[in-house]
Scaffold this motif. Sequence first.
Motif, PDB file in Angstrom:
ATOM      1  N   PRO A  80       0.982  -1.524  -0.292  1.00 51.20           N
ATOM      2  CA  PRO A  80       0.032  -0.091   0.140  1.00 51.20           C
ATOM      3  C   PRO A  80       0.763   1.119  -0.056  1.00 51.20           C
ATOM      4  O   PRO A  80       2.001   1.227   0.459  1.00 51.20           O
ATOM      5  CB  PRO A  80      -0.802  -0.160   1.345  1.00 51.20           C
ATOM      6  N   GLU A  81       0.465   2.171  -0.688  1.00 54.04           N
ATOM      7  CA  GLU A  81       1.199   3.508  -0.431  1.00 54.04           C
ATOM      8  C   GLU A  81       0.784   4.435   0.714  1.00 54.04           C
ATOM      9  O   GLU A  81      -0.311   4.150   1.269  1.00 54.04           O
ATOM     10  CB  GLU A  81       0.712   4.436  -1.526  1.00 54.04           C
ATOM     11  N   THR A  82       1.880   4.725   1.368  1.00 57.90           N
ATOM     12  CA  THR A  82       1.808   5.542   2.686  1.00 57.90           C
ATOM     13  C   THR A  82       2.314   6.802   2.262  1.00 57.90           C
ATOM     14  O   THR A  82       3.029   7.310   1.328  1.00 57.90           O
ATOM     15  CB  THR A  82       2.689   4.935   3.600  1.00 57.90           C
ATOM     16  N   PRO A  83       1.969   7.839   3.103  1.00 59.36           N
ATOM     17  CA  PRO A  83       2.146   9.134   2.685  1.00 59.36           C
ATOM     18  C   PRO A  83       3.907   9.418   2.902  1.00 59.36           C
ATOM     19  O   PRO A  83       4.313   8.938   3.635  1.00 59.36           O
ATOM     20  CB  PRO A  83       1.506  10.288   3.793  1.00 59.36           C
ATOM     21  N   ASP A  84       4.114  10.480   2.074  1.00 58.05           N
ATOM     22  CA  ASP A  84       5.835  10.938   2.117  1.00 58.05           C
ATOM     23  C   ASP A  84       5.829  11.528   3.300  1.00 58.05           C
ATOM     24  O   ASP A  84       5.024  12.468   3.599  1.00 58.05           O
ATOM     25  CB  ASP A  84       6.272  11.371   0.881  1.00 58.05           C
ATOM     26  N   ALA A  85       6.857  11.357   4.082  1.00 61.70           N
ATOM     27  CA  ALA A  85       7.299  12.047   5.114  1.00 61.70           C
ATOM     28  C   ALA A  85       7.953  13.404   4.694  1.00 61.70           C
ATOM     29  O   ALA A  85       8.037  14.489   5.652  1.00 61.70           O
ATOM     30  CB  ALA A  85       8.451  11.346   5.953  1.00 61.70           C
ATOM     31  N   GLU A  86       8.522  13.787   3.589  1.00 61.14           N
ATOM     32  CA  GLU A  86       8.824  15.060   3.236  1.00 61.14           C
ATOM     33  C   GLU A  86       8.488  15.200   2.064  1.00 61.14           C
ATOM     34  O   GLU A  86       8.326  14.392   0.758  1.00 61.14           O
ATOM     35  CB  GLU A  86      10.423  15.061   3.215  1.00 61.14           C
ATOM     36  N   SER A  87       8.607  16.634   1.573  1.00 65.69           N
ATOM     37  CA  SER A  87       8.025  17.008   0.045  1.00 65.69           C
ATOM     38  C   SER A  87       9.385  16.624  -0.620  1.00 65.69           C
ATOM     39  O   SER A  87      10.576  16.612  -0.427  1.00 65.69           O
ATOM     40  CB  SER A  87       7.904  18.608   0.257  1.00 65.69           C
ATOM     41  N   ARG A  88       8.980  16.523  -1.991  1.00 63.22           N
ATOM     42  CA  ARG A  88       9.731  16.252  -3.085  1.00 63.22           C
ATOM     43  C   ARG A  88      11.023  17.514  -3.169  1.00 63.22           C
ATOM     44  O   ARG A  88      12.196  17.390  -3.596  1.00 63.22           O
ATOM     45  CB  ARG A  88       9.375  16.162  -4.537  1.00 63.22           C
ATOM     46  N   ASP A  89      10.651  18.636  -2.947  1.00 64.89           N
ATOM     47  CA  ASP A  89      11.514  19.759  -3.000  1.00 64.89           C
ATOM     48  C   ASP A  89      12.487  19.800  -1.907  1.00 64.89           C
ATOM     49  O   ASP A  89      13.822  20.095  -2.136  1.00 64.89           O
ATOM     50  CB  ASP A  89      10.559  21.012  -2.998  1.00 64.89           C
ATOM     51  N   ARG A  90      12.032  19.550  -0.924  1.00 65.92           N
ATOM     52  CA  ARG A  90      13.168  19.281   0.287  1.00 65.92           C
ATOM     53  C   ARG A  90      14.173  18.334   0.097  1.00 65.92           C
ATOM     54  O   ARG A  90      15.353  18.276   0.362  1.00 65.92           O
ATOM     55  CB  ARG A  90      12.382  19.162   1.678  1.00 65.92           C
ATOM     56  N   SER A 110      19.866   8.745  -1.866  1.00 67.78           N
ATOM     57  CA  SER A 110      18.490   9.244  -1.787  1.00 67.78           C
ATOM     58  C   SER A 110      17.406   8.279  -1.953  1.00 67.78           C
ATOM     59  O   SER A 110      16.529   8.306  -1.153  1.00 67.78           O
ATOM     60  CB  SER A 110      18.237  10.328  -3.177  1.00 67.78           C
ATOM     61  N   ASP A 111      17.678   7.347  -2.619  1.00 68.74           N
ATOM     62  CA  ASP A 111      16.613   5.973  -2.835  1.00 68.74           C
ATOM     63  C   ASP A 111      16.561   5.345  -1.417  1.00 68.74           C
ATOM     64  O   ASP A 111      15.500   4.899  -1.012  1.00 68.74           O
ATOM     65  CB  ASP A 111      16.819   5.174  -3.836  1.00 68.74           C
ATOM     66  N   LEU A 112      17.837   5.052  -0.787  1.00 72.18           N
ATOM     67  CA  LEU A 112      17.706   4.577   0.232  1.00 72.18           C
ATOM     68  C   LEU A 112      17.207   5.099   1.639  1.00 72.18           C
ATOM     69  O   LEU A 112      16.278   4.663   2.252  1.00 72.18           O
ATOM     70  CB  LEU A 112      19.216   4.016   0.814  1.00 72.18           C
ATOM     71  N   ARG A 113      17.564   6.545   1.466  1.00 73.35           N
ATOM     72  CA  ARG A 113      16.841   7.402   2.745  1.00 73.35           C
ATOM     73  C   ARG A 113      15.454   7.505   2.480  1.00 73.35           C
ATOM     74  O   ARG A 113      14.608   7.584   3.439  1.00 73.35           O
ATOM     75  CB  ARG A 113      17.508   8.756   2.455  1.00 73.35           C
ATOM     76  N   ASN A 114      14.807   7.616   1.092  1.00 76.36           N
ATOM     77  CA  ASN A 114      13.589   7.676   0.919  1.00 76.36           C
ATOM     78  C   ASN A 114      12.923   6.294   1.626  1.00 76.36           C
ATOM     79  O   ASN A 114      11.801   6.360   2.256  1.00 76.36           O
ATOM     80  CB  ASN A 114      13.088   7.697  -0.457  1.00 76.36           C
ATOM     81  N   GLY A 115      13.288   5.069   1.222  1.00 76.16           N
ATOM     82  CA  GLY A 115      12.778   3.914   1.886  1.00 76.16           C
ATOM     83  C   GLY A 115      12.801   3.846   3.382  1.00 76.16           C
ATOM     84  O   GLY A 115      11.916   3.319   4.181  1.00 76.16           O
ATOM     85  N   LEU A 116      13.953   4.361   3.953  1.00 79.32           N
ATOM     86  CA  LEU A 116      13.985   4.425   5.511  1.00 79.32           C
ATOM     87  C   LEU A 116      13.016   5.300   6.068  1.00 79.32           C
ATOM     88  O   LEU A 116      12.744   4.928   7.275  1.00 79.32           O
ATOM     89  CB  LEU A 116      15.499   4.963   5.881  1.00 79.32           C
ATOM     90  N   ARG A 117      12.473   6.475   5.480  1.00 76.33           N
ATOM     91  CA  ARG A 117      11.336   7.190   5.861  1.00 76.33           C
ATOM     92  C   ARG A 117      10.314   6.383   6.226  1.00 76.33           C
ATOM     93  O   ARG A 117       9.366   6.634   7.151  1.00 76.33           O
ATOM     94  CB  ARG A 117      11.313   8.504   4.864  1.00 76.33           C
ATOM     95  N   HIS A 118       9.894   5.521   5.136  1.00 77.80           N
ATOM     96  CA  HIS A 118       8.836   4.709   5.407  1.00 77.80           C
ATOM     97  C   HIS A 118       8.946   3.690   6.270  1.00 77.80           C
ATOM     98  O   HIS A 118       8.119   3.420   7.218  1.00 77.80           O
ATOM     99  CB  HIS A 118       8.165   4.157   4.051  1.00 77.80           C
ATOM    100  N   ASP A 134       2.331  -1.388   6.816  1.00 74.04           N
ATOM    101  CA  ASP A 134       1.986  -0.981   5.466  1.00 74.04           C
ATOM    102  C   ASP A 134       3.126  -0.132   5.286  1.00 74.04           C
ATOM    103  O   ASP A 134       3.464  -0.338   4.171  1.00 74.04           O
ATOM    104  CB  ASP A 134       0.653  -0.182   5.378  1.00 74.04           C
ATOM    105  N   ALA A 135       3.674   0.714   6.026  1.00 77.20           N
ATOM    106  CA  ALA A 135       4.962   1.597   5.537  1.00 77.20           C
ATOM    107  C   ALA A 135       6.214   0.590   5.485  1.00 77.20           C
ATOM    108  O   ALA A 135       6.846   1.040   4.334  1.00 77.20           O
ATOM    109  CB  ALA A 135       5.301   2.457   6.855  1.00 77.20           C
ATOM    110  N   ARG A 136       6.178  -0.249   6.197  1.00 71.79           N
ATOM    111  CA  ARG A 136       7.487  -1.215   5.747  1.00 71.79           C
ATOM    112  C   ARG A 136       7.283  -2.032   4.563  1.00 71.79           C
ATOM    113  O   ARG A 136       8.202  -2.213   3.626  1.00 71.79           O
ATOM    114  CB  ARG A 136       7.719  -2.156   7.302  1.00 71.79           C
ATOM    115  N   ARG A 137       6.133  -2.464   4.241  1.00 70.45           N
ATOM    116  CA  ARG A 137       5.622  -2.936   3.065  1.00 70.45           C
ATOM    117  C   ARG A 137       6.257  -2.242   1.865  1.00 70.45           C
ATOM    118  O   ARG A 137       6.584  -2.406   0.981  1.00 70.45           O
ATOM    119  CB  ARG A 137       4.331  -3.635   2.808  1.00 70.45           C
ATOM    120  N   GLU A 138       5.745  -0.823   2.164  1.00 71.50           N
ATOM    121  CA  GLU A 138       5.956   0.086   0.995  1.00 71.50           C
ATOM    122  C   GLU A 138       7.521   0.624   0.843  1.00 71.50           C
ATOM    123  O   GLU A 138       8.206   0.577  -0.454  1.00 71.50           O
ATOM    124  CB  GLU A 138       5.131   1.382   1.197  1.00 71.50           C
ATOM    125  N   ALA A 139       8.208   0.651   1.982  1.00 73.13           N
ATOM    126  CA  ALA A 139       9.702   0.543   2.037  1.00 73.13           C
ATOM    127  C   ALA A 139      10.287  -0.428   1.175  1.00 73.13           C
ATOM    128  O   ALA A 139      11.139  -0.360   0.304  1.00 73.13           O
ATOM    129  CB  ALA A 139      10.053   0.579   3.414  1.00 73.13           C
TER     130      ALA A 139
END
Length: 176
Positions: free
Chosen positions: A56-66, A123-131, A138-143
């Motif tokens: 499942p998709e979970t909300p991003d913890a940070e904006s794409r710009d940041r 960047s890709d690893l950090r994005n997964g770690l946020r989830h 659900d967040a870990r499945r998305e990660a």
Amino acid sequence: MDAQPLEEFAAAARAYCALIDALTQDRPRNLYSSLERLLARLHAAILQIDADPDAPETPDAESRDRRHEQWKAIAQRLEQLTADETNQLYDLHIESWNTAKPADNYCAIRASMLWDDLADIYSDLRNGLRHWDMNTVDARREASWKWRVNYETHWGTHLARAIQTIHEIRYRLGVN
């Protein structure tokens, strides 16, 4: 979803991100040997994970710009810290190929882009770690989905290039 391989991958991702986060203006001792070990660990660990098509998709913890601003700062720091070695490799590859155009020399271009490879992996690893750090099923499945699919489509290519460049820095230039 097998938890053990995911835990191992998350630990490897966290270790890689921690190394990159800890970089300052001065290159740490044994940077390249540390990167060599961490990248090999990441590669071995991701191969144990399958993409979960039903994650499942979970909300991003940070904006794409940041995230882009953070990537840019990390990329600049990595470029500064690796410039001496990547410039040496670039020159070696230019000298060893008989081509009039440096743009035609894949090895030279690859070597000069180590900073980009390392920053994109981060960047890709950090994005997964946020989830992952949301610590819900659900967040870990998305990660796990993000890590695996992005490995197949993006950071895996950066990983392969970075490993090759770091190998040349360590064993051709003799830098730890």
